[in-house]
Design a protein around this motif. Structure first.
Motif, PDB file in Angstrom:
ATOM      1  N   LEU A 172       0.814  -1.212   0.000  1.00 11.00           N
ATOM      2  CA  LEU A 172       0.000   0.000   0.000  1.00 11.00           C
ATOM      3  C   LEU A 172       0.849   1.264   0.000  1.00 11.00           C
ATOM      4  O   LEU A 172       0.431   2.309  -0.511  1.00 11.00           O
ATOM      5  CB  LEU A 172      -0.919   0.009   1.218  1.00 11.00           C
ATOM      6  CG  LEU A 172      -2.012  -1.071   1.250  1.00 11.00           C
ATOM      7  CD1 LEU A 172      -2.732  -1.057   2.599  1.00 11.00           C
ATOM      8  CD2 LEU A 172      -3.008  -0.860   0.110  1.00 11.00           C
ATOM      9  N   ALA A 173       2.053   1.179   0.569  1.00  9.96           N
ATOM     10  CA  ALA A 173       2.910   2.358   0.676  1.00  9.96           C
ATOM     11  C   ALA A 173       3.497   2.786  -0.658  1.00  9.96           C
ATOM     12  O   ALA A 173       4.206   3.786  -0.723  1.00  9.96           O
ATOM     13  CB  ALA A 173       4.032   2.111   1.682  1.00  9.96           C
ATOM     14  N   ALA A 174       3.178   2.093  -1.732  1.00 11.09           N
ATOM     15  CA  ALA A 174       3.598   2.558  -3.049  1.00 11.09           C
ATOM     16  C   ALA A 174       3.064   3.960  -3.310  1.00 11.09           C
ATOM     17  O   ALA A 174       3.766   4.819  -3.853  1.00 11.09           O
ATOM     18  CB  ALA A 174       3.126   1.593  -4.139  1.00 11.09           C
ATOM     19  N   ASP A 175       1.809   4.218  -2.888  1.00  9.22           N
ATOM     20  CA  ASP A 175       1.246   5.549  -3.111  1.00  9.22           C
ATOM     21  C   ASP A 175       0.364   6.039  -1.961  1.00  9.22           C
ATOM     22  O   ASP A 175      -0.307   7.056  -2.080  1.00  9.22           O
ATOM     23  CB  ASP A 175       0.450   5.586  -4.414  1.00  9.22           C
ATOM     24  CG  ASP A 175      -0.695   4.595  -4.452  1.00  9.22           C
ATOM     25  OD1 ASP A 175      -0.929   3.895  -3.448  1.00  9.22           O
ATOM     26  OD2 ASP A 175      -1.365   4.519  -5.495  1.00  9.22           O
ATOM     27  N   CYS A 176       0.363   5.311  -0.846  1.00 10.57           N
ATOM     28  CA  CYS A 176      -0.409   5.710   0.325  1.00 10.57           C
ATOM     29  C   CYS A 176       0.505   5.924   1.524  1.00 10.57           C
ATOM     30  O   CYS A 176       1.595   5.353   1.595  1.00 10.57           O
ATOM     31  CB  CYS A 176      -1.446   4.635   0.692  1.00 10.57           C
ATOM     32  SG  CYS A 176      -2.814   4.467  -0.487  1.00 10.57           S
ATOM     33  N   ARG A 177       0.050   6.727   2.461  1.00 13.63           N
ATOM     34  CA  ARG A 177       0.695   6.827   3.758  1.00 13.63           C
ATOM     35  C   ARG A 177       0.130   5.701   4.612  1.00 13.63           C
ATOM     36  O   ARG A 177      -1.103   5.567   4.726  1.00 13.63           O
ATOM     37  CB  ARG A 177       0.383   8.189   4.386  1.00 13.63           C
ATOM     38  CG  ARG A 177       1.153   8.516   5.637  1.00 13.63           C
ATOM     39  CD  ARG A 177       0.633   9.823   6.229  1.00 13.63           C
ATOM     40  NE  ARG A 177       1.532  10.377   7.225  1.00 13.63           N
ATOM     41  CZ  ARG A 177       1.140  11.161   8.212  1.00 13.63           C
ATOM     42  NH1 ARG A 177      -0.141  11.480   8.339  1.00 13.63           N
ATOM     43  NH2 ARG A 177       2.010  11.632   9.067  1.00 13.63           N
ATOM     44  N   VAL A 178       0.980   4.874   5.193  1.00 16.03           N
ATOM     45  CA  VAL A 178       0.518   3.676   5.890  1.00 16.03           C
ATOM     46  C   VAL A 178       1.020   3.679   7.327  1.00 16.03           C
ATOM     47  O   VAL A 178       2.225   3.791   7.578  1.00 16.03           O
ATOM     48  CB  VAL A 178       0.987   2.392   5.170  1.00 16.03           C
ATOM     49  CG1 VAL A 178       0.451   1.156   5.887  1.00 16.03           C
ATOM     50  CG2 VAL A 178       0.522   2.391   3.715  1.00 16.03           C
ATOM     51  N   ILE A 179       0.078   3.546   8.241  1.00 17.35           N
ATOM     52  CA  ILE A 179       0.389   3.500   9.666  1.00 17.35           C
ATOM     53  C   ILE A 179      -0.013   2.132  10.202  1.00 17.35           C
ATOM     54  O   ILE A 179      -1.130   1.671   9.956  1.00 17.35           O
ATOM     55  CB  ILE A 179      -0.376   4.592  10.436  1.00 17.35           C
ATOM     56  CG1 ILE A 179       0.010   5.984   9.930  1.00 17.35           C
ATOM     57  CG2 ILE A 179      -0.121   4.483  11.941  1.00 17.35           C
ATOM     58  CD1 ILE A 179      -0.954   7.071  10.335  1.00 17.35           C
ATOM     59  N   ALA A 180       0.888   1.480  10.879  1.00 16.36           N
ATOM     60  CA  ALA A 180       0.567   0.252  11.612  1.00 16.36           C
ATOM     61  C   ALA A 180       0.958   0.496  13.062  1.00 16.36           C
ATOM     62  O   ALA A 180       1.909   1.230  13.339  1.00 16.36           O
ATOM     63  CB  ALA A 180       1.327  -0.941  11.042  1.00 16.36           C
ATOM     64  N   TYR A 181       0.231  -0.108  13.986  1.00 21.02           N
ATOM     65  CA  TYR A 181       0.548   0.143  15.388  1.00 21.02           C
ATOM     66  C   TYR A 181       0.257  -1.079  16.232  1.00 21.02           C
ATOM     67  O   TYR A 181      -0.489  -1.978  15.828  1.00 21.02           O
ATOM     68  CB  TYR A 181      -0.244   1.356  15.905  1.00 21.02           C
ATOM     69  CG  TYR A 181      -1.717   1.082  16.173  1.00 21.02           C
ATOM     70  CD1 TYR A 181      -2.176   0.880  17.475  1.00 21.02           C
ATOM     71  CD2 TYR A 181      -2.635   1.028  15.142  1.00 21.02           C
ATOM     72  CE1 TYR A 181      -3.525   0.629  17.733  1.00 21.02           C
ATOM     73  CE2 TYR A 181      -3.977   0.783  15.386  1.00 21.02           C
ATOM     74  CZ  TYR A 181      -4.416   0.583  16.679  1.00 21.02           C
ATOM     75  OH  TYR A 181      -5.744   0.319  16.934  1.00 21.02           O
ATOM     76  N   ASP A 182       0.882  -1.109  17.405  1.00 19.93           N
ATOM     77  CA  ASP A 182       0.631  -2.167  18.388  1.00 19.93           C
ATOM     78  C   ASP A 182      -0.433  -1.692  19.368  1.00 19.93           C
ATOM     79  O   ASP A 182      -0.326  -0.603  19.936  1.00 19.93           O
ATOM     80  CB  ASP A 182       1.911  -2.484  19.171  1.00 19.93           C
ATOM     81  CG  ASP A 182       2.977  -3.163  18.338  1.00 19.93           C
ATOM     82  OD1 ASP A 182       2.616  -3.898  17.405  1.00 19.93           O
ATOM     83  OD2 ASP A 182       4.180  -2.957  18.629  1.00 19.93           O
ATOM     84  N   HIS A 183      -1.459  -2.527  19.574  1.00 18.11           N
ATOM     85  CA  HIS A 183      -2.452  -2.211  20.595  1.00 18.11           C
ATOM     86  C   HIS A 183      -1.789  -2.165  21.971  1.00 18.11           C
ATOM     87  O   HIS A 183      -0.731  -2.770  22.200  1.00 18.11           O
ATOM     88  CB  HIS A 183      -3.549  -3.282  20.618  1.00 18.11           C
ATOM     89  CG  HIS A 183      -4.403  -3.279  19.394  1.00 18.11           C
ATOM     90  ND1 HIS A 183      -5.352  -2.317  19.142  1.00 18.11           N
ATOM     91  CD2 HIS A 183      -4.451  -4.128  18.337  1.00 18.11           C
ATOM     92  CE1 HIS A 183      -5.949  -2.576  17.993  1.00 18.11           C
ATOM     93  NE2 HIS A 183      -5.415  -3.663  17.480  1.00 18.11           N
ATOM     94  N   ARG A 184      -2.418  -1.491  22.897  1.00 15.22           N
ATOM     95  CA  ARG A 184      -1.899  -1.448  24.267  1.00 15.22           C
ATOM     96  C   ARG A 184      -1.664  -2.875  24.781  1.00 15.22           C
ATOM     97  O   ARG A 184      -2.441  -3.800  24.518  1.00 15.22           O
ATOM     98  CB  ARG A 184      -2.852  -0.704  25.201  1.00 15.22           C
ATOM     99  CG  ARG A 184      -4.216  -1.350  25.324  1.00 15.22           C
ATOM    100  CD  ARG A 184      -5.018  -0.791  26.478  1.00 15.22           C
ATOM    101  NE  ARG A 184      -5.438   0.598  26.300  1.00 15.22           N
ATOM    102  CZ  ARG A 184      -6.090   1.296  27.223  1.00 15.22           C
ATOM    103  NH1 ARG A 184      -6.403   0.717  28.393  1.00 15.22           N
ATOM    104  NH2 ARG A 184      -6.445   2.538  26.989  1.00 15.22           N
ATOM    105  N   GLY A 185      -0.544  -3.053  25.478  1.00 14.97           N
ATOM    106  CA  GLY A 185      -0.217  -4.368  26.014  1.00 14.97           C
ATOM    107  C   GLY A 185       0.260  -5.367  24.989  1.00 14.97           C
ATOM    108  O   GLY A 185       0.427  -6.551  25.300  1.00 14.97           O
ATOM    109  N   HIS A 186       0.501  -4.926  23.766  1.00 14.87           N
ATOM    110  CA  HIS A 186       0.978  -5.803  22.697  1.00 14.87           C
ATOM    111  C   HIS A 186       2.255  -5.221  22.091  1.00 14.87           C
ATOM    112  O   HIS A 186       2.442  -3.995  22.080  1.00 14.87           O
ATOM    113  CB  HIS A 186      -0.076  -5.951  21.604  1.00 14.87           C
ATOM    114  CG  HIS A 186      -1.203  -6.861  21.950  1.00 14.87           C
ATOM    115  ND1 HIS A 186      -2.099  -6.580  22.953  1.00 14.87           N
ATOM    116  CD2 HIS A 186      -1.588  -8.066  21.426  1.00 14.87           C
ATOM    117  CE1 HIS A 186      -2.995  -7.557  23.032  1.00 14.87           C
ATOM    118  NE2 HIS A 186      -2.697  -8.464  22.123  1.00 14.87           N
TER     119      HIS A 186
END
Length: 420
Positions: free
Chosen positions: A201-215
Motif C-alpha cells: 500500500l505504501a507505493a502511493d499511500c501513507r501507511v500507519i501500523a501500530y501495536d495495541h496497548r499491552g501488545h
C-alpha cells in the motif's frame, strides 16, 4: 529455394539492443565502428543481444538488474554507466525507477563489497543529476540520520499514555499520499503481521501500523480494557499524527476497534475494512472469553497457545506453513499476559450490533470460509447492519486470513481502496 540476405540473428539482436540501450546510443556506436572492431560489434549484437537478451525466460527489466549487479561486482564502470543511463531513461515498460536502481546497488554492496557499492552510487548519482529533469527526479540533500528502512518506515511512540508503538511509511512514489491507511492487528499478534500489505500500500499511500496497548512494543496498563478504550487509543494516535480521516483496515480485534472508532470518532474514519471480526458474541462465546482470561491469569499464555493457533490457522495451513505458525505462536506466548488479558476482555465484551446503523462510511467486510472464531454469519451481520457495506469470503482461509491468503486479501483491500 531463394537466398535471404538478411541476417536474422543480427537484426533480432539489433532490435533488442535498441530497445534496451536506446536508438541514440546504438546509432553512435554503429557510426563509430571501424574495420578493427566491426567484427566484435557484429559478435556482441548476435550473441549478447540476440542469444541472451532475446530469450523469453526473463523480461528485459530483470536482465537490466542482472547486468547492473554483475558490472558492479566486476567493477566495469563504463558498462555500468551505460546501463544505468539506459535503465533510467529507456523504454517505459522496462526502465528502473531511481528507487529501484538504488535497491540494486544496496543489495550489490552486501554481496560484492561496500567499496563497489560506494563507487556504484557515485557513478549513478552523476547520471541522475544529468537525466533527473528528463525523468522527473531531483537529487537533493538528505541527512543519513533521517533515513528509514522503507520496509519498516519511521518508528515512534505516542506522547500520550498508554504509549502506543507505531510505524509510519510515507508513499514511495514521493508524491502526496492517495490515502492514509491504518492497519490494526489481531489479538496476540503485533504490527509485523501487516508488513507485506503495508509495503504494498505504501507505493502511493501513507501507511500507519501500530501495536495495541499491552501488545508488541506498546505500553500496558493494569486492569481489564473495553473496546471503547482501544478505540480511544487509536483516536489518540491518529490525532497525534494529524492524519485526518483514514482508511481503517482491521482484522479480528482490529476490526472491532475500527467499528468503535467509526462510532465514537466518526471524523477520523474515511472507510473501513473489517476482516474476520464481529459486532458481538453470543452469550456462550462470551463465557468462553471469560474462561480464557481466568486460564491465562492462573497458568499463563503458553497453556492456550496451541488452541489459539488451531483457531487462527486451518489444518492445511498449519501443516504446510509450520514455520509461519511457529512464529505466530512465539509472538503470542511472548505477549504480556496483563495486556493480553485486558484485550481479551475488550474482545469478549464487544457489542456494536445495535449501533452499526450509525456507521456512514463505505465498508468492506472480509470473512474466512473456514473461520470458526468469527464465522461468515457474523460477517453477514456486519453487512446487514452497515448501510454501505459488502461481503467478500476468502476460500481456504480461517481466522487470520491476511496471513493464510495474503495475495487474495491484498487484492480485495487494494480493489476496495481503488474504488473510494
Amino acid at each position: 529455394m531463394s537466398y535471404d540476405p538478411l541476417d536474422h540473428d543480427f537484426e533480432r539482436g539489433m532490435r533488442n539492443r535498441r530497445s534496451v540501450l536506446g536508438d541514440q546510443w546504438v546509432d553512435r556506436s554503429v557510426a563509430n565502428a571501424t574495420n578493427f572492431n566491426a567484427d566484435f560489434q557484429n559478435l556482441i549484437t548476435r550473441f549478447a543481444w540476440n542469444e541472451i537478451w532475446g530469450r523469453p525466460g526473463l523480461d528485459h527489466k530483470t536482465r537490466r538488474i542482472i547486468v547492473l549487479a554483475i558490472t558492479i561486482a566486476l567493477g566495469r564502470w563504463e558498462e555500468f554507466e551505460l546501463h544505468v543511463r539506459a535503465g533510467l531513461t529507456g523504454d517505459a515498460t522496462t526502465r528502473l525507477s531511481p528507487d529501484e536502481m538504488k535497491e540494486v546497488m544496496i543489495q550489490a554492496a552486501v554481496y560484492a563489497g561496500v567499496p563497489a557499492g560506494n563507487t556504484a552510487f557515485t557513478h549513478a548519482q552523476k547520471i541522475l543529476r544529468e537525466v533527473g529533469e528528463q525523468i522527473g527526479y531531483a537529487v537533493v540533500p538528505q541527512a543519513p540520520a533521517g533515513s528509514v528502512h522503507p520496509g519498516v518506515g519511521h518508528e515512534g511512540r505516542t506522547v500520550s499514555s498508554p504509549a502506543l508503538h507505531y510505524t509510519l511509511r510515507e508513499p514511495r512514489n514521493g508524491k502526496a499520499p492517495r490515502h492514509t491507511v491504518v492497519l490494526s492487528h489481531a489479538l496476540g499478534t503485533d504490527l509485523m503481521m501487516w508488513d507485506g500489505l503495508a509495503n504494498l500500500l505504501a507505493a502511493d499511500c501513507r501507511v500507519i501500523a501500530y501495536d495495541h496497548r499491552g501488545h508488541g512494543s506498546s505500553e500496558k496498563i493494569d486492569g481489564l480494557y473495553s473496546m471503547a478504550d482501544l478505540a480511544d487509543d487509536a483516536a489518540r494516535l491518529l490525532r497525534e499524527l494529524d492524519t485526518g480521516p483514514v482508511v481503517w483496515v482491521g482484522l479480528s480485534m482490529g476490526g472491532m476497534v475500527g467499528q468503535e472508532l467509526a462510532l465514537r470518532h466518526p471524523g477520523l474514519v474515511r472507510s473501513l475494512v473489517l476482516a474476520n471480526t464481529t459486532s458481538a458474541y453470543p452469550e456462550a462465546a462470551r463465557e468462553v472469553w471469560q474462561q480464557r482470561i481466568a486460564t491465562v491469569r492462573a497458568q499463563g499464555i503458553e497453556v492456550i497457545a496451541d488452541a489459539v493457533m488451531g483457531r487462527y490457522f486451518h489444518e492445511g495451513f498449519r501443516a504446510a506453513q509450520a514455520a509461519t505458525v511457529a512464529r505466530y505462536r512465539h509472538r503470542l506466548v511472548t505477549t504480556d499476559a496483563v495486556g493480553y488479558v485486558g484485550c481479551c476482555h475488550a474482545v469478549g465484551t464487544v457489542d456494536t450490533s445495535s449501533r452499526l446503523g450509525a456507521i456512514h462510511v463505505p465498508a468492506l467486510v472480509i470473512a474466512g470460509e473456514l473461520d470458526q472464531g468469527t464465522p461468515v454469519a457474523m460477517a453477514q451481520a456486519l453487512v446487514d447492519g452497515i448501510a454501505d457495506a459488502r461481503l467478500e469470503v476468502i476460500t481456504e482461509a480461517s481466522h487470520v486470513s491476511a496471513v493464510e491468503q495474503p495475495a487474495v486479501f491484498a487484492e480485495l483491500v487494494c480493489g476496495f481502496i481503488d474504488g473510494l
